[in-house]
Design an enzyme around this catalytic site. Structure first.
Site, PDB file in Angstrom:
ATOM      1  CB  ALA A 209      33.420  41.925  31.328  1.00 54.42           C
ATOM      2  CG  ASN A 210      37.395  43.587  27.446  1.00 54.08           C
ATOM      3  OD1 ASN A 210      36.904  44.961  28.045  1.00 54.08           O
ATOM      4  ND2 ASN A 210      38.469  43.267  28.467  1.00 54.08           N
TER       5      ASN A 210
END
Length: 409
Positions: A209-210
């Site tokens: 994820a970011n």
């Protein structure tokens, strides 16, 4: 769109009054606060007890009510509403409205009201076609009242058929939403926005994820709605409430986000504020991967679809304005300019997400931002501001770029 709106529902006396129970439920489902006035005749068809239970408030029935009229209750009822709905609007009640009569609570409230009013007529077809009713409807329209229905169909009376059926509750709700829709520079426009991160599964408990919180994207969606746009927000996993009045599609992965974006097109403008994971695992494990003291498992990655480039290069249904975001840690302007050309979008909103950004707590997850708006002709350097202020400024620029909505006469 109806969230926290105050609706005053006036129920007239007719068999269609039973539909008012479902109408109350539909309005409350959308977050509206509903207060109800019932005429004496309406109480022969539905009871104040049933109406009050659904409205979660007392029902007002009497003009000379000692509890309500000590502070001029009929005036207060009319002034404390964002919209008055009369459903069913009987021939008698519309005649009173057209001629300014006020001999009961419902007609007194209507005469004292300067609030937008929506009428849902319901009566026998011959009553509806009577010239007197037509004169009253015309007068009420000239006075500013809005109408929904009546529909044609079978009547409660055996063998009677024709125009006079009250509009269905969902039709009335849609008309109310239209009347209460905010007006602004984006009125009539559809704006599509993405927000938050995407989560790409490695196994059932791990993902790529970011760090995006979604605060900037959600702020843009709320600002666009306040500017009058019809807003679709495609959001990755965030810990934020859905913006009021916005159609929100919750997704998890980049591929789901692309599918939701494509399904929401066409749009006048798209703003891609989501921090989409660039890669995903080629094959996500079905079970949790264990260390077991052995060799570190190899993680094979494949590239995710490029949502910004995909929409920018559409031959059909390409939005007039495609805006991307660039979160950079070095050479912010140069990298963002190159990204705009590479992706084919119209604008890039670039920000510095490094430890040296000057934003206390960092841009990712913080409440402030400092961005650069990069177009084909210029670079605008915007000062540090709250994410809500950045959103308002960006939405104003989008509205100016799209210009007034062209209407056909």
């Amino acid at each position: 769109m109806l969230a926290d709106k105050r609706i005053l529902l006036i129920i007239g006396g007719g068999i269609a009054a039973y539909k008012s129970l479902d109408l109350i439920r539909r309005l409350r489902e959308r977050g509206a606060r509903v207060r109800v006035v019932m005429t004496g005749a309406a109480q022969h068809f539905v009871t104040p007890l049933a109406v009050g239970a659904l409205a979660h408030d007392r029902v007002f029935t009497e003009l000379f009510d000692r509890d309500a009229e000590h502070d001029i209750g009929h005036i207060r009822l009319s002034r404390e509403a964002d919209l008055v709905i009369v459903a069913p609007a009987t021939a008698d009640l519309m005649a009173k409205m057209a001629h300014g009569l006020a001999d009961d609570l419902a007609s007194a409230v209507l005469l004292a009201s300067d609030t937008p009013t929506l009428l849902a007529p319901a009566m026998n077809p011959r009553m509806w076609s009577n010239p007197a009713t037509h004169r009253n409807v015309t007068r009420l329209g000239e006075d500013g009242a809005a109408f929904v229905g009546p529909n044609a169909g079978a009547m409660a009376e055996r063998g009677e058929d024709g125009p006079g059926r009250m509009a269905e509750p969902l039709e009335i709700v849609a008309a109310a939403e239209k009347l209460l829709a905010p007006s602004g520079p984006l009125n009539g426009r559809h704006v599509l926005i993405t927000s938050g991160p995407t989560h790409e599964s490695i196994d059932p408990v791990r993902y790529i994820a970011n760090r995006s919180s979604g605060k900037q994207g959600h702020a843009i969606a709320a600002a666009a709605r306040r500017a009058g746009a019809q807003v679709t927000l495609v959001s990755g996993p965030v810990n934020l409430p859905d913006p009021v009045g916005v159609a929100v599609h919750h997704v998890e992965t980049a591929r789901e986000m692309l599918a939701a974006v494509e399904a929401a097109l066409p749009a006048d403008a798209t703003i891609f504020a989501a921090a989409v994971a660039d890669w995903r695992a080629a094959t996500a494990a079905d079970e949790k991967m264990k260390k077991n003291g052995g060799a570190i498992p190899a993680l094979s990655l494949v590239e995710n679809p490029d949502i910004l480039a995909t929409v920018s290069r559409l031959s059909n249904h390409r939005p007039r304005l495609v805006v991307g975001f660039a979160a950079e840690t070095e050479n912010v302007i140069a990298h963002a300019q190159a990204k705009r050309l590479r992706k084919g979008c119209d604008w890039i909103v670039a920000n510095d997400v490094s430890r040296h950004s000057g934003i206390e707590g960092g841009v990712m997850g913080g409440d402030e931002n400092a961005v650069h708006l990069i177009t084909a002709d210029d670079v605008e350097h915007w000062p540090k501001a709250s994410k809500s202020e950045v959103a308002e400024r960006l939405v104003a620029r989008v509205a100016a770029a799209l210009g007034p909505l062209e209407t056909t006469s």
